[in-house]
Design a protein around this motif. Structure first.
Motif, PDB file in Angstrom:
ATOM      1  N   PRO A 122      38.783  36.852  41.320  1.00 53.05           N
ATOM      2  CA  PRO A 122      39.905  36.485  42.318  1.00 53.05           C
ATOM      3  C   PRO A 122      40.466  37.840  42.680  1.00 53.05           C
ATOM      4  O   PRO A 122      40.477  38.528  41.958  1.00 53.05           O
ATOM      5  CB  PRO A 122      40.942  35.627  41.451  1.00 53.05           C
ATOM      6  N   GLU A 123      40.887  37.744  43.756  1.00 46.80           N
ATOM      7  CA  GLU A 123      41.226  38.898  44.484  1.00 46.80           C
ATOM      8  C   GLU A 123      42.531  39.658  43.693  1.00 46.80           C
ATOM      9  O   GLU A 123      42.441  40.817  43.545  1.00 46.80           O
ATOM     10  CB  GLU A 123      41.957  38.835  45.893  1.00 46.80           C
ATOM     11  N   PRO A 124      43.323  38.955  43.139  1.00 43.60           N
ATOM     12  CA  PRO A 124      44.495  39.606  42.379  1.00 43.60           C
ATOM     13  C   PRO A 124      43.933  40.363  41.146  1.00 43.60           C
ATOM     14  O   PRO A 124      44.608  41.374  40.825  1.00 43.60           O
ATOM     15  CB  PRO A 124      45.427  38.509  42.008  1.00 43.60           C
ATOM     16  N   ALA A 125      42.892  40.113  40.659  1.00 41.33           N
ATOM     17  CA  ALA A 125      42.248  40.756  39.604  1.00 41.33           C
ATOM     18  C   ALA A 125      41.714  42.135  39.828  1.00 41.33           C
ATOM     19  O   ALA A 125      41.507  42.968  38.838  1.00 41.33           O
ATOM     20  CB  ALA A 125      41.097  40.001  38.922  1.00 41.33           C
ATOM     21  N   VAL A 126      41.317  42.208  41.270  1.00 43.32           N
ATOM     22  CA  VAL A 126      40.869  43.458  41.412  1.00 43.32           C
ATOM     23  C   VAL A 126      41.383  44.330  42.637  1.00 43.32           C
ATOM     24  O   VAL A 126      41.123  45.804  42.833  1.00 43.32           O
ATOM     25  CB  VAL A 126      39.145  43.313  42.169  1.00 43.32           C
ATOM     26  N   ILE A 127      42.420  43.887  43.507  1.00 38.56           N
ATOM     27  CA  ILE A 127      42.940  44.510  44.347  1.00 38.56           C
ATOM     28  C   ILE A 127      44.601  44.549  44.574  1.00 38.56           C
ATOM     29  O   ILE A 127      44.950  43.306  43.818  1.00 38.56           O
ATOM     30  CB  ILE A 127      42.609  43.520  45.766  1.00 38.56           C
ATOM     31  N   GLU A 128      45.156  45.671  44.277  1.00 38.86           N
ATOM     32  CA  GLU A 128      46.542  45.463  44.302  1.00 38.86           C
ATOM     33  C   GLU A 128      47.355  46.041  45.824  1.00 38.86           C
ATOM     34  O   GLU A 128      46.395  46.842  46.192  1.00 38.86           O
ATOM     35  CB  GLU A 128      47.193  46.304  43.059  1.00 38.86           C
TER      36      GLU A 128
END
Length: 199
Positions: free
Chosen positions: A191-197
């Motif tokens: 999921p995006e929150p796991a790899v992008i901040e």
């Protein structure tokens, strides 16, 4: 098609249509695109070998572990290699780069030692891979990047004297029954929150 749509549709092809070949015009475009790949200080420490000859492709396939079948089915194989003769590489940049770039190399890269220099050069080749895969997808071509190759055997078969193969990319058109295509097997990503901040 938007780049996002291309990213959603692109996948690592597992089975190719062996009867469908990539037109030479598209191969020529990919060669021109690879030549324009970005690299640190425009160092270009690479060599790209396109193989469409079936006999040569078959020899390389036999030195590719579990990737043999897909290479034999694919229209072309592209081998990505990094410079591994540091002296030859330094001659190249001396002839082709501006003084600022040459100074950067001598002040910040060369002092790290031969092992780190070669690692830095390999990193530049990986930059070109992303460029290549995106270009192929935009052209409607399917591809499979593969580190599963016997690099020393590839080097011997291709007669590379100053470059070390790192990986290869099979190129062609997917088989209609390839079970890995997104329409049959949805892409799986974190999921995006796991790899992008964002801040």
């Amino acid at each position: 098609m938007s780049f996002l749509a291309l990213a959603e549709a692109r996948y690592s092809t597992k089975k190719y249509n062996a009867d469908k070949k990539v037109p030479i015009e598209l191969i020529d475009q990919l060669k021109a695109i690879l030549r324009l790949s970005p690299s640190s200080i425009n160092s270009q420490p690479w060599k790209f070998v396109f193989i469409g000859n079936e006999q040569l492709k078959s020899k390389l396939a036999a030195a590719s572990y579990f990737n043999e079948a897909k290479i034999n089915e694919a229209s072309h194989l592209v081998v990505f290699s990094a410079a591994d003769d540091i002296e030859k590489f330094e001659e190249q940049i001396q002839q082709h780069l501006p003084k600022g770039s040459i100074d950067y190399y001598h002040n910040f890269v060369k002092p790290t030692g031969s092992s780190q220099i070669k690692s830095w050069m390999k990193n530049q080749v990986y930059l070109s891979l992303g460029f290549f895969l995106s270009a192929a997808a935009e052209m409607g071509l399917d591809s499979t990047p593969m580190e599963g190759i016997q690099v020393d055997e590839y080097r011997k078969i291709l007669g590379l004297s100053h470059h070390q193969p790192l990986f290869a990319v099979a190129l062609g058109y997917r088989h209609s029954q390839d079970g890995n295509q997104p329409s049959l097997n949805a892409k799986s990503r974190l999921p995006e929150p796991a790899v992008i901040e964002s801040f």
